[in-house]
Design an enzyme around this catalytic site. Sequence first.
Site, PDB file in Angstrom:
ATOM      1  N   ASP A 165      76.248 -95.577  33.341  1.00  0.00           N
ATOM      2  CA  ASP A 165      76.577 -94.394  34.127  1.00  0.00           C
ATOM      3  C   ASP A 165      75.388 -93.784  34.845  1.00  0.00           C
ATOM      4  OD1 ASP A 165      78.319 -92.050  34.879  1.00  0.00           O
ATOM      5  OD2 ASP A 165      76.814 -91.037  33.638  1.00  0.00           O
ATOM      6  N   ASP A 168      71.075 -93.463  31.117  1.00  0.00           N
ATOM      7  CA  ASP A 168      71.299 -94.018  29.792  1.00  0.00           C
ATOM      8  C   ASP A 168      72.007 -95.360  29.933  1.00  0.00           C
ATOM      9  OD1 ASP A 168      73.933 -93.366  30.475  1.00  0.00           O
ATOM     10  OD2 ASP A 168      73.781 -91.405  29.512  1.00  0.00           O
ATOM     11  N   TYR A 324      81.635 -85.858  30.220  1.00  0.00           N
ATOM     12  CA  TYR A 324      82.556 -85.948  31.358  1.00  0.00           C
ATOM     13  C   TYR A 324      83.916 -85.420  30.922  1.00  0.00           C
ATOM     14  CZ  TYR A 324      79.191 -88.577  34.119  1.00  0.00           C
ATOM     15  OH  TYR A 324      78.083 -88.946  34.835  1.00  0.00           O
ATOM     16  N   GLU A 571      68.049 -86.998  37.241  1.00  0.00           N
ATOM     17  CA  GLU A 571      68.916 -88.099  36.798  1.00  0.00           C
ATOM     18  C   GLU A 571      69.941 -88.454  37.876  1.00  0.00           C
ATOM     19  OE1 GLU A 571      71.212 -89.633  32.808  1.00  0.00           O
ATOM     20  OE2 GLU A 571      71.224 -87.478  33.219  1.00  0.00           O
TER      21      GLU A 571
END
Length: 619
Positions: A165, A168, A324, A571
């Site tokens: 995703d 990570d 999420y 990120e």
Amino acid sequence: MFGRDPWGGPLEISNADSATDDDRSRNLQEYDRAALSRQLDETQQSWLLAAPGDPSGKKKKRYVDLGCVVVSRKLFLWTLGSVLGVGLLIGLIMLIVKTVPHRHRPPPPPDEYTAALHKALMFFNAQRSGPLPKHNNVSWRGNSGLKDGLSDDAVRRSLVGGYYDAGDAIKFNFPMSFAMTMLSWSVIEYSDKYEAAGELDHVKGIIKWGTDYLLKTFNSSADTIDRIVAQVGQGDTSKGPNANDHYCWVRPEDIDYPRPVYECHSCSDLAGEMAAALAAASIVFKDSKTYSEKLVHGARTLFKYGREQRGRYSPGGSDPSLFYNSTSYWDEFVWGGAWLYFATGNSSYLQLATAPGLAKHAGAFWGGPDYGVFSWDNKLTGAQVLLSRLRLFLSPGYPYEEILRTFHNQTGNIMCSYLPYFTSFNRTKGGLIQLNHGRPQPLQYAVNAAFLSSLFSDYLEAADTPGWYCGPNFYSTDTLRGFAKTQIDYILGNNPRKMSYVVGYGKRYPKHVHHRGASIPKNGVRYGCKGGYQWRDSKRPNPNTIVGAMVAGPDRHDGFRDVRTNYNYTEPTLAGNAGLVAALISLSGVKTGVDKNTIFSAVPPMFPTPPPPPASWKP
């Protein structure tokens, strides 16, 4: 019997069989004396006097019969020789041109949006999980996640593949599906632009890598299912120092800790988004009939399951809810139903997507602070734009016209809310729209709005509509496209910090991206769970450049901290980059507009049903 004397005089021939040889001889002598006594003209004399090899005699002209015309043999040979000579000369010139080295004029440099597009697509190559393809072109990545699914005793089937995703190594299927839907939508609308940029095969390969994995997350060959894989890997660190994808800082290739699989048994939102992803991809791959049909079948199965087994995929306390969390599944019903209608032409999906009650539950009529914000969680705005397309180009009429007109009007209002003339959303001093109301990670929402606004302006132009109304004021499509450009330009470097938020684009971009693979050198050393902390906490730039990654972005004051440990700034995510790619291709290159017909390839001809007659008049 009378014949013709070859010298011009009459000739009488006797056929009497009784004539003697002396009579015949006497007659021939008389004929000779008669012939010699005649005066010959010049032509006849030349025939007699000119010997076969006499140069003084005139030669008889020769001709060539070509069927449709008779020409002089000399002229024919001269013409034929000339043609052959010219042909040989041209061939010699072409041979020289091809063999002699010469310089080609370089093609014009790509516009800034196309240049950024090339890089943005590379981010997906860096996020691949599983055995990497031969030409992945990310030197610091390798095979990883080869035991996903197989190492979980509760699942025991292969879940290899798909995409990590963000920074990570977790595979969150909900935002991953949304990313694949967005990429497919952009290909359906702008395949000619992708091809002109040389990226059509690349982006289709990216989509297929995702959909191949999604087909593994449920029984895609069945008509009825009772579960879906929602996530591979674990990120919750609140239960102590247990090795997982968030607690450890290791390269995906070096993971040796357990990667649990999270399955859901009532997850309408996830099923609806996965159905949308597979249905949209089936249109992208419509020329591959077997694969396209496989995707459609999977989409039908998922949507049926989502409608029958109601529930959110991220209930409170679950791992997905921490990262999420889905707020509702009604918007996925509208979104997934619309895509399944375009993929199959089955009107039952259109009836569902346009059901007023469903739209009401999805929030189409009550507004709210997040109304008009298109994201991995809220698909309503995207569905409204998509169904406005149907009304603009096909006008299906009754019984769909009323709700489609409502969606079309609502889409216009949302586009108005994006413009700087209105105060629906705040903006930073540098001009970045704050669709998430000042909360962190704003860029993923801005790129989605840029894509929808540029796309809707192309819809209007394709329908020969120069603009739309915001209240009493008329705005042109250029105004809407101008908004999209200001947001993408901000991301590419036209901001107060003069920094590009797309890694590898421009002269100044983030160097400390929150990303495990990019921050740990590929030096042959295998770092353990905590062994990678030295690289996470290092002040040095990442040893590996994750080209094309759009980071989370600045804060509401245009401030940005290039710090690896602060994921709210540095990120990148799949969903964010998918929106960026879609916006870039929409704005890139020559303004060619959208492909009006491909999305309707499975839709049968529409013959609108006339509305029912009014009730009979009663006094």
